[in-house]
Design an enzyme around this catalytic site. Structure first.
Site, PDB file in Angstrom:
ATOM      1  N   CYS A  72      23.779  42.328  40.798  1.00  0.00           N
ATOM      2  CA  CYS A  72      23.862  43.081  42.051  1.00  0.00           C
ATOM      3  C   CYS A  72      24.293  42.110  43.149  1.00  0.00           C
ATOM      4  CB  CYS A  72      22.536  43.762  42.374  1.00  0.00           C
ATOM      5  SG  CYS A  72      21.151  42.616  42.579  1.00  0.00           S
ATOM      6  N   THR A  73      24.123  42.490  44.404  1.00  0.00           N
ATOM      7  CA  THR A  73      24.622  41.682  45.512  1.00  0.00           C
ATOM      8  C   THR A  73      23.896  40.348  45.637  1.00  0.00           C
ATOM      9  OG1 THR A  73      25.146  43.717  46.709  1.00  0.00           O
ATOM     10  CG2 THR A  73      25.122  41.681  47.983  1.00  0.00           C
TER      11      THR A  73
END
Length: 350
Positions: free
Chosen positions: A200-201
């Site tokens: 994810c980020t």
């Protein structure tokens, strides 16, 4: 009694931020740990962050903290001292520093107590969020990404995946993280013997996702340490080839950090290659979409001719129209379905 929330209008705060010349550092961090009194922790940290001139968005819950913030560059060392001392679990917590940063990412500090630091929809007392997968460093990511027995799974939303992702990564097509978790389990039911790499980020979603996959019977679960932000930083530091292509969507005024020069998305209005997200200038719409410079000029920052015309109406009439709409449209709307309907264009599944 100290003021523990902001009392100045957003417009004034944003104007002040844009007028600032002092360098700022955009940084994100998270930590899962047990907080007995989330409200007291929040109030104490808020007071100290205000004194340091910190802007940004911070969520505090009994399960920990999640933050995306902007810190005056000349007070960054002070900020680290304050943060590391706020709780034993936060001592030397990893800080993900932004790659592209003009210091204009946030203009106000908002710190809220929530039930969870990331909305996961998990309602299972037997779920153990501390039982997570194996962390992968940048060099390990590059080693595993070409392994035919390894699947990379993107645990971000559709609009994030659209502008950038790891090579050959699987998209879990959803609007929210809470939708993605059960979807990922269903999609990968026949791949339980493979290596599953979640990312994810900044790491917060994929860490919890890795625990959820283990909870659902997957054995070989990994997640990218520090998410895309840390991977890109380490890969560049170590001279590794970048396996992430495109842009990393971020949840602040920048809306993205360029990781590679590849532009893999397209303008939602004309189809030309573009990966610049924007919100429709019509406050009654505010749809999040991708717009190229030519269409930005043609439609004056709006998503459609309808919004373009409405934006030219007197303010009172604009407000009346917004108030008269059935249910209205949520601000910063990111729904894939609404995007398809509003833009009148077919959106690819991947």
């Amino acid at each position: 009694m100290p003021v523990l929330h902001n009392r100045i209008s957003n417009e004034e705060l944003k104007a002040r931020m844009l007028a600032e010349t002092e360098p700022r550092t955009t940084v994100s961090f998270y930590k899962y740990f047990i907080l007995e009194d989330a409200k007291a922790f929040r109030d104490n940290l808020y007071s100290q962050f205000v004194k340091l001139g910190v802007f940004g968005r911070v969520y505090v819950a009994k399960e920990g903290i999640n933050a995306q913030i902007s810190v005056p560059a000349n007070r960054y060392d002070e900020f680290k001292v304050v943060l590391f001392a706020a709780h034993p679990a936060l001592d030397q917590v990893r800080l993900n520093v932004a790659h592209e940063d003009d210091g204009k990412s946030f203009w106000v500090l908002r710190m809220k107590v929530r039930e969870r630091i990331v909305a996961d929809g998990i309602d299972d007392d037997s779920f153990d969020p501390s039982n997570v997968g194996h962390y992968l460093k940048a060099d390990q990511v590059n080693q595993m990404i070409d392994d035919p027995d390894t699947l990379f799974v993107d645990m971000r939303n559709h609009y994030e995946y659209e502008v950038g992702h790891f090579e050959n990564a699987i998209e879990v097509p959803s609007d929210t993280f809470r939708e993605q978790l059960p979807m990922a389990v269903d999609m990968l039911q026949h791949d339980k013997e493979k290596n599953i790499v979640m990312y994810c980020t900044g790491g917060i979603r994929c860490e919890k996702a890795s625990a959820y996959m283990l909870h659902n019977g997957f054995k070989n679960v990994f997640h990218v340490e520090g998410g895309i932000i840390e991977y890109a930083r380490k890969a560049k530091e170590q001279g590794l080839p970048l396996k992430f292509i495109g842009k990393n969507f971020v949840f602040d005024e920048r809306m993205g950090e360029r990781i590679s020069e590849d532009v893999i998305a397209h303008c939602h209005q004309c189809g030309t290659p573009s990966d610049t997200h924007t919100n429709c200038k019509n406050d009654g719409c505010h749809l999040l979409f991708i717009q190229c410079p030519a269409c930005a000029a043609k439609f004056e920052g709006c998503c459609s001719p309808i919004c373009q015309e409405e934006l030219k109406l007197p303010q009172e009439e604009q407000r009346a129209r917004r108030a008269g709409r059935e249910n209205g449209i949520k601000i910063f709307n990111k729904s894939k379905g609404l995007l398809q309907t509003t833009m009148h264009i077919p959106m690819p599944d991947k």
